[in-house]
Design a protein around this motif. Structure first.
Motif, mmCIF file in Angstrom:
data_model
loop_
_atom_site.group_PDB
_atom_site.id
_atom_site.type_symbol
_atom_site.label_atom_id
_atom_site.label_comp_id
_atom_site.label_asym_id
_atom_site.label_seq_id
_atom_site.Cartn_x
_atom_site.Cartn_y
_atom_site.Cartn_z
ATOM 1 N N ASP A 1 0.877 -1.089 0.018
ATOM 2 C CA ASP A 1 -0.034 0.089 -0.171
ATOM 3 C C ASP A 1 0.811 1.477 0.018
ATOM 4 O O ASP A 1 1.559 1.617 0.903
ATOM 5 C CB ASP A 1 -0.728 -0.016 1.257
ATOM 6 C CG ASP A 1 -1.995 1.059 1.012
ATOM 7 O OD1 ASP A 1 -1.846 1.964 0.531
ATOM 8 O OD2 ASP A 1 -2.938 1.006 2.008
ATOM 9 N N PHE B 1 -3.557 7.942 8.980
ATOM 10 C CA PHE B 1 -3.912 6.896 7.932
ATOM 11 C C PHE B 1 -4.899 5.791 8.802
ATOM 12 O O PHE B 1 -5.810 5.394 8.286
ATOM 13 C CB PHE B 1 -2.791 6.347 7.588
ATOM 14 C CG PHE B 1 -2.824 4.880 6.805
ATOM 15 C CD1 PHE B 1 -3.176 5.033 5.409
ATOM 16 C CD2 PHE B 1 -2.709 3.856 7.411
ATOM 17 C CE1 PHE B 1 -3.257 3.885 4.666
ATOM 18 C CE2 PHE B 1 -2.923 2.553 6.674
ATOM 19 C CZ PHE B 1 -3.287 2.832 5.258
ATOM 20 N N ARG C 1 -8.489 7.189 9.199
ATOM 21 C CA ARG C 1 -8.991 7.311 8.070
ATOM 22 C C ARG C 1 -9.673 6.030 7.290
ATOM 23 O O ARG C 1 -10.682 5.926 7.057
ATOM 24 C CB ARG C 1 -8.212 8.016 6.798
ATOM 25 C CG ARG C 1 -8.881 8.176 5.670
ATOM 26 C CD ARG C 1 -7.994 8.924 4.627
ATOM 27 N NE ARG C 1 -6.516 8.193 4.394
ATOM 28 C CZ ARG C 1 -6.326 7.327 3.590
ATOM 29 N NH1 ARG C 1 -7.353 6.694 2.993
ATOM 30 N NH2 ARG C 1 -5.260 6.728 3.497
ATOM 31 N N THR C 2 -8.752 4.995 7.490
ATOM 32 C CA THR C 2 -8.936 3.694 7.107
ATOM 33 C C THR C 2 -10.159 3.294 7.985
ATOM 34 O O THR C 2 -10.956 2.388 7.480
ATOM 35 C CB THR C 2 -7.793 2.783 7.099
ATOM 36 O OG1 THR C 2 -6.767 3.394 6.230
ATOM 37 C CG2 THR C 2 -8.054 1.495 6.610
ATOM 38 N N ALA D 1 -13.403 6.099 5.733
ATOM 39 C CA ALA D 1 -13.419 5.571 4.394
ATOM 40 C C ALA D 1 -15.034 5.349 4.073
ATOM 41 O O ALA D 1 -15.783 5.331 5.060
ATOM 42 C CB ALA D 1 -12.661 4.345 4.285
ATOM 43 N N GLN E 1 -12.654 -0.119 7.155
ATOM 44 C CA GLN E 1 -12.014 -1.370 7.316
ATOM 45 C C GLN E 1 -11.314 -1.521 8.438
ATOM 46 O O GLN E 1 -9.982 -1.155 8.742
ATOM 47 C CB GLN E 1 -10.814 -1.429 5.985
ATOM 48 C CG GLN E 1 -11.377 -0.997 4.617
ATOM 49 C CD GLN E 1 -10.333 -0.863 3.446
ATOM 50 O OE1 GLN E 1 -9.612 -2.005 3.298
ATOM 51 N NE2 GLN E 1 -10.411 0.261 2.832
ATOM 52 N N TYR F 1 -8.384 -3.898 8.561
ATOM 53 C CA TYR F 1 -6.847 -3.393 7.960
ATOM 54 C C TYR F 1 -6.397 -2.299 8.703
ATOM 55 O O TYR F 1 -5.162 -2.159 8.888
ATOM 56 C CB TYR F 1 -7.410 -2.944 6.605
ATOM 57 C CG TYR F 1 -6.209 -2.443 5.614
ATOM 58 C CD1 TYR F 1 -5.255 -3.315 5.229
ATOM 59 C CD2 TYR F 1 -6.113 -1.193 4.990
ATOM 60 C CE1 TYR F 1 -4.285 -3.025 4.477
ATOM 61 C CE2 TYR F 1 -5.055 -0.862 4.215
ATOM 62 C CZ TYR F 1 -4.107 -1.937 3.949
ATOM 63 O OH TYR F 1 -3.101 -1.565 3.143
ATOM 64 N N ALA F 2 -7.244 -1.477 9.085
ATOM 65 C CA ALA F 2 -6.553 -0.341 10.175
ATOM 66 C C ALA F 2 -5.874 -0.811 11.629
ATOM 67 O O ALA F 2 -5.088 -0.442 11.814
ATOM 68 C CB ALA F 2 -7.836 0.769 10.625
#
Length: 321
Positions: free
Chosen positions: A83, A272, A275-276, A280, A284, A287-288
């Motif tokens: 990423d 980041f 936001r993830t 979003a 997620q 993932y975060a």
């Protein structure tokens, strides 16, 4: 004679208080710990549980809406490795650290030296003024400086007036200056606490050392480089590591100032993650959580380095004394 010594040893032994076990002490003073119960419950629910749960969520494909996620192993970590936005945020965090920590440590040392001198006027007032931003909320400072650093703000107007800029500039809306603006504001906010650290360190140096240097004819710069700074090296290690950990936790300031923009130019790893997970269109959380785990491992490594540096500093301080 031997009997007398034996009786003394027995009496001395009987005079020593018997060690009380932990569980016995808990049973005896159980009511005291009731006052700690609300704090323990809150800490467990809002700190310990999210910390442990994030490690499990990092191995799940979970948007947060379903009751449970799907176990996918290390796929989240593999996605992070590829990423570009994650590595951009990772690089921004380290760039922020590299720029901000030396600046904060160096400026705070300079202020501490000036405010530690006997002839400096209004020392108490100046210490208070430099410390005031420390007790101010980072989010509030971020909002205020967004206005101050705007193209129509007083900072840009003043720089145009003295000829530093040809035209007004919005420092937080430019990809070239947004991260630098965050660095400058962060250093300004936390400069006071690092100054206090340095003042405490300077006061550990005996006054006789400075007087002896003056008698020997040492100039101020020679006294600083050959006497003061070598004695401050153990404290330099500790203060630098403390500020390094602080430079990795700038979410409130950077989010209110820039929100990670423009074009992700000031997005640090904490933004980041936020936001993830929450910003979003499709959250997620798994993932975060994987990104948060990697960030936590990094912070943990710095904390371990801080503990090692603290032990070394204590040994060095003991050797000097």
């Amino acid at each position: 004679m031997a009997a007398l010594e034996t009786s003394r040893e027995l009496s001395a032994g009987s005079a020593r208080p018997a060690k009380v076990g932990v569980w016995r002490r808990l049973r005896k003073d159980w009511w005291i710990y009731l006052f700690l119960l609300p704090t323990l419950v809150g800490y467990g629910a809002y700190t310990v549980y999210p910390l442990v749960a994030s490690w499990w969520f990092a191995f799940l494909d979970w948007p947060g809406f379903a009751d449970s996620g799907t176990f996918i192993g290390i796929e989240n970590f593999q996605r992070l490795a590829a990423d570009g936005l994650f590595w951009n945020a990772f690089g921004n965090s380290f760039l922020f650290l590299i720029l901000a920590v030396p600046l904060r440590v160096g400026l705070a040392l300079l202020l501490a030296i000036l405010l530690n001198r006997k002839r400096t006027p209004f020392k108490g007032l100046l210490r208070t003024l430099f410390f005031l931003p420390v007790v101010t909320t980072g989010a509030i400072i971020g909002v205020v400086f967004t206005l101050l650093l705007d193209a129509g703000g007083p900072i840009s107007v003043a720089m145009v007036g003295i000829g530093l800029l040809d035209s007004p500039a919005n420092f937080v809306a430019s990809t070239d200056t947004s991260l630098l603006a965050g660095v400058a504001v962060w250093v300004w906010k936390w400069l006071g606490i690092t100054m206090i650290y340095w003042l405490a360190a300077l006061q550990t140096i005996p006054q006789e050392v400075h007087e002896a240097a003056m008698i020997d004819g040492a100039k101020p710069w020679q006294e600083f480089t050959r006497i003061t700074m070598p004695l401050l090296i153990p404290f330099l290690v500790i203060i630098t590591l403390i500020d390094t950990v602080g430079a990795l936790n700038v979410f409130d300031l950077m989010y209110t100032m820039t929100g990670g923009g423009p074009s992700f130019s000031s997005e640090v790893i904490e933004i980041f993650i936020f936001r993830t997970a929450f910003g979003a269109t499709v959250p997620q959380l798994g993932y975060a959580s994987a990104a948060a785990v990697l960030f936590g491992v990094l912070t943990m490594g710095i904390a371990i380095a801080q503990a090692v540096g603290l032990r070394w500093a204590r040994r060095a301080t003991g050797a000097m004394t």
